[in-house]
Design a protein around this motif. Structure first.
Motif, PDB file in Angstrom:
ATOM      1  N   ALA A  24      41.394  40.520  43.785  1.00  0.00           N
ATOM      2  CA  ALA A  24      42.333  39.731  42.987  1.00  0.00           C
ATOM      3  C   ALA A  24      42.859  40.603  41.861  1.00  0.00           C
ATOM      4  CB  ALA A  24      41.631  38.511  42.417  1.00  0.00           C
ATOM      5  N   VAL A  25      44.166  40.689  41.739  1.00  0.00           N
ATOM      6  CA  VAL A  25      44.762  41.485  40.685  1.00  0.00           C
ATOM      7  C   VAL A  25      45.527  40.562  39.756  1.00  0.00           C
ATOM      8  CG1 VAL A  25      46.309  43.393  40.156  1.00  0.00           C
ATOM      9  CG2 VAL A  25      44.872  43.499  42.169  1.00  0.00           C
ATOM     10  N   HIS A  26      45.323  40.721  38.462  1.00  0.00           N
ATOM     11  CA  HIS A  26      45.809  39.754  37.491  1.00  0.00           C
ATOM     12  C   HIS A  26      47.033  40.240  36.720  1.00  0.00           C
ATOM     13  CE1 HIS A  26      41.931  38.142  38.513  1.00  0.00           C
ATOM     14  NE2 HIS A  26      41.351  39.207  38.019  1.00  0.00           N
ATOM     15  N   ALA A  27      47.814  41.125  37.296  1.00  0.00           N
ATOM     16  CA  ALA A  27      48.981  41.626  36.574  1.00  0.00           C
ATOM     17  C   ALA A  27      50.021  42.131  37.555  1.00  0.00           C
ATOM     18  CB  ALA A  27      48.579  42.749  35.620  1.00  0.00           C
ATOM     19  N   VAL A  28      51.256  42.117  37.118  1.00  0.00           N
ATOM     20  CA  VAL A  28      52.342  42.761  37.846  1.00  0.00           C
ATOM     21  C   VAL A  28      52.786  43.945  37.009  1.00  0.00           C
ATOM     22  CG1 VAL A  28      54.682  42.526  38.744  1.00  0.00           C
ATOM     23  CG2 VAL A  28      53.097  40.597  38.886  1.00  0.00           C
ATOM     24  N   ALA A  59      42.385  44.484  37.070  1.00  0.00           N
ATOM     25  CA  ALA A  59      42.110  44.232  38.483  1.00  0.00           C
ATOM     26  C   ALA A  59      40.659  43.800  38.613  1.00  0.00           C
ATOM     27  CB  ALA A  59      42.373  45.489  39.310  1.00  0.00           C
ATOM     28  N   GLY A  60      40.429  42.660  39.268  1.00  0.00           N
ATOM     29  CA  GLY A  60      39.076  42.166  39.441  1.00  0.00           C
ATOM     30  C   GLY A  60      38.786  41.886  40.897  1.00  0.00           C
ATOM     31  N   GLY A  61      37.527  41.974  41.272  1.00  0.00           N
ATOM     32  CA  GLY A  61      37.134  41.715  42.651  1.00  0.00           C
ATOM     33  C   GLY A  61      35.953  40.780  42.733  1.00  0.00           C
ATOM     34  N   ASP A  62      35.575  40.460  43.960  1.00  0.00           N
ATOM     35  CA  ASP A  62      34.474  39.527  44.188  1.00  0.00           C
ATOM     36  C   ASP A  62      33.110  40.199  44.191  1.00  0.00           C
ATOM     37  OD1 ASP A  62      36.258  37.396  44.444  1.00  0.00           O
ATOM     38  OD2 ASP A  62      36.557  37.806  46.578  1.00  0.00           O
TER      39      ASP A  62
END
Length: 148
Positions: free
Chosen positions: A2-6, A97-100
């Motif tokens: 999951a990425v939290h930015a453009v 950027a975050g992941g599981d």
């Protein structure tokens, strides 16, 4: 992932290289338009420069890059903006950027960290199982983490 930015990034003659690099890290589709696509004669010097490019992957991650042709200047010592001879955006720019899982984020960390400046080493932190921050080869600062 999951990425939290453009990302909207301006590069001096490096947009194509940057987009290829981000596609290699995050995957997805790469779309490129050159100055020639916008009407410049194809045989004119600079017609193959990227004027706009975009990487989009299945999780919604996007990088949009604009090319500003020109000679790259040496980065000023102690410069805190991204006016570093490659990028021309003047504000501080952080992408999160975050992941599981640690394994998932760790893979992206390894790819982004090649030729990068590590600001905060990737590892456990007080507020997340894993956290790291680095400035990649194009001067873009990334924060990677697995949420607690």
């Amino acid at each position: 992932m999951a990425v939290h930015a453009v990302a909207h990034l301006n590069f001096r003659g490096e947009a194509r290289e940057a987009l290829e690099f981000y596609r290699s890290v995050f995957g997805g589709e790469l779309r490129i338009a050159t100055y020639g696509d916008f009407g410049m004669p194809k045989d004119a010097p600079g017609a193959d420069h990227v004027v706009f490019g975009q990487v989009v992957n299945e999780s919604g991650f996007q990088v949009m890059a604009y090319d500003t042709p020109g000679v790259a200047a040496a980065a000023p010592v102690g410069e805190t903006t991204r006016e570093n001879g490659m990028t021309i955006t003047t504000e501080k720019f952080f992408l999160s950027a975050g992941g599981d899982s640690v394994e998932e984020v760790g893979e992206f960390w390894k790819k982004l960290s090649e030729d990068a400046t590590v600001i905060e080493p990737f590892g456990p932190s007080q507020w997340a199982p894993a956290f790291g921050m680095l400035r990649d080869r194009f001067g873009v600062t990334w924060i990677l983490q697995v949420a607690a």
